[in-house]
Design a protein around this motif. Structure first.
Motif, mmCIF file in Angstrom:
data_model
loop_
_atom_site.group_PDB
_atom_site.id
_atom_site.type_symbol
_atom_site.label_atom_id
_atom_site.label_comp_id
_atom_site.label_asym_id
_atom_site.label_seq_id
_atom_site.Cartn_x
_atom_site.Cartn_y
_atom_site.Cartn_z
ATOM 1 N N ARG A 55 -7.009 0.340 -8.862
ATOM 2 C CA ARG A 55 -7.278 1.496 -8.009
ATOM 3 C C ARG A 55 -7.295 2.739 -8.887
ATOM 4 O O ARG A 55 -6.296 3.063 -9.533
ATOM 5 N N VAL A 60 -2.490 2.877 -2.627
ATOM 6 C CA VAL A 60 -3.117 1.549 -2.561
ATOM 7 C C VAL A 60 -3.132 1.016 -1.129
ATOM 8 O O VAL A 60 -3.183 -0.193 -0.907
ATOM 9 N N ASN A 77 -2.539 0.611 -10.230
ATOM 10 C CA ASN A 77 -2.953 1.954 -9.846
ATOM 11 C C ASN A 77 -2.829 2.864 -11.067
ATOM 12 O O ASN A 77 -2.515 2.393 -12.164
#
Length: 388
Positions: A55, A60, A77
């Motif tokens: 991401r 998320v 992330n």
């Protein structure tokens, strides 16, 4: 050759970092890894061979974390990559919460056509938009991650008295926090003492709706609230009622919903917190680097569903990467299986996180297909990768 699928437009500053052994733009069904920003993935069928999802951002909520964990898909992330961009918007939000700038600008536009009278009308009407300075006021920062720390430090530099609350503050994060920031030991301490409150924490079942009628009642009269984290942290109906009663003086949010639009006292910004070219470049660069390191070396950094595990690569070594359930005695079982395969373990790392764990072995010698199949058949195994 690795296949990379981008569900959203990802900055070429990041994707250009993929080398010749990567194809970017493959269909999801053939992808080894996915790069995503805001696209919703909960209803997607994730291919069996998918190894990673990155991401390009911090939140998320659009990714099915539990399903990924069960399938042995590492979810990354990019914490901190967009922190400065959001910090700048929060500082802007502090001023918008105080000085009624947005409303004043709209009013000034309404004077179009008044000709030479505009100056006089401005002087006559400006008193409606008077608001307090932030210097000398108290700010409560709830959540002291990458963004919260930058906000706290910037607000302190602007002359505010800053209270910080985060029961999970890491040692590394604490080193970056100004020594002048006061340590709040509870949310109630923030509520009771702060003229302004800004939210910088993830939305979880525990935090969803945390700003509600009960918490608002504990706050100072005329409090000003900023939400650049997640819309669901605040119950809109309770917030609107608090604005109507003047318990809350203003609410600045980066997450408009239909109930909040056009409400007096609400400044609704269309999710611009991380919308800078610098932020998008930083997030893309960080996401790509993490995916590459995992695909090529098995190293995990900044995963939201699996522990951080990293080892330097040694020439001539074969790396065994095992995603597995966090149950007793697994390491000795894995070690025994590797030894039975006739290779020597030169180095290893293993860490757990909740119900899941990740173990890496570097071995001298190669593993046969039968040995790999034997590893995959062991109890608690979710996925085995061999990197040569």
């Amino acid at each position: 050759m690795y296949q990379i699928h981008c569900l959203n437009k990802i900055s070429p500053v990041g994707t250009s970092r993929f080398g010749d052994q990567y194809t970017v733009g493959a269909e999801l069904a053939q992808a080894d890894a996915v790069l995503v920003r805001s696209a919703a993935m909960h209803d997607m069928e994730l291919p069996e061979q998918l190894l990673a999802i990155a991401r390009a951002g911090a939140g998320v909520n659009n990714i099915p974390i539990d399903k990924c964990s069960e399938q042995g898909i590492v979810v990354f992330n990019t914490p901190g990559a967009n922190a400065n961009a959001v910090k700048e918007m929060v500082i802007c939000g502090l001023l918008l919460a105080s000085r009624k700038v947005a409303k004043a600008i709209d009013w000034a536009k309404s004077l179009k056509g008044e000709g030479e009278q505009v100056g006089k009308l401005v002087e006559k009407g400006k008193s409606v938009f008077v608001g307090p300075e932030i210097t000398g006021k108290s700010l409560g920062v709830i959540g002291l991650g990458a963004i919260g720390i930058l906000v706290a430090n910037a607000a302190e530099a602007l002359g505010m008295e800053v209270f910080g609350y985060d029961p999970y503050l890491s040692v590394d994060a604490a080193w970056g926090l100004s020594s002048n920031v006061r340590h709040a030991r509870s949310l109630d301490e923030i509520y009771a003492n702060c003229d302004y409150i800004t939210l910088h924490l993830p939305q979880t079942p525990d935090t969803k709706g945390m700003i509600n009628a009960d918490s608002l009642a504990k706050m100072k009269d005329g409090v000003r609230i900023l939400n650049f984290a997640r819309g669901g942290l605040v119950k809109s109906a309770d917030l609107i009622a608090a604005l109507e009663s003047e318990k809350v003086a203003s609410y600045v949010t980066d997450f408009p919903d239909d109930d909040l639009l056009c409400v007096e006292g609400v400044t609704a910004i269309p999710h611009l917190g991380a919308s800078t070219p610098e932020s998008e470049d930083n997030c893309a660069r960080m996401a790509v680097d993490q995916v590459k390191d995992y695909l090529e070396n098995g190293n995990i950094r900044n995963s939201v569903n699996l522990p951080a595990v990293s080892m330097a690569r040694e020439p001539g070594m074969t790396r065994i990467c095992i995603l597995h359930r966090n149950v007793p005695n697994t390491i000795s079982v894995f070690s025994g299986a590797v030894g039975d395969a006739g290779v020597n373990i030169e180095n290893m790392q293993s860490m757990s996180r909740g119900n899941y764990a990740y173990t890496m072995f570097d071995v001298s010698g190669d593993l046969s297909d039968d040995a790999v199949a034997g590893l995959e058949a062991l109890d608690a195994i979710i996925r085995v990768r061999i990197i040569r």
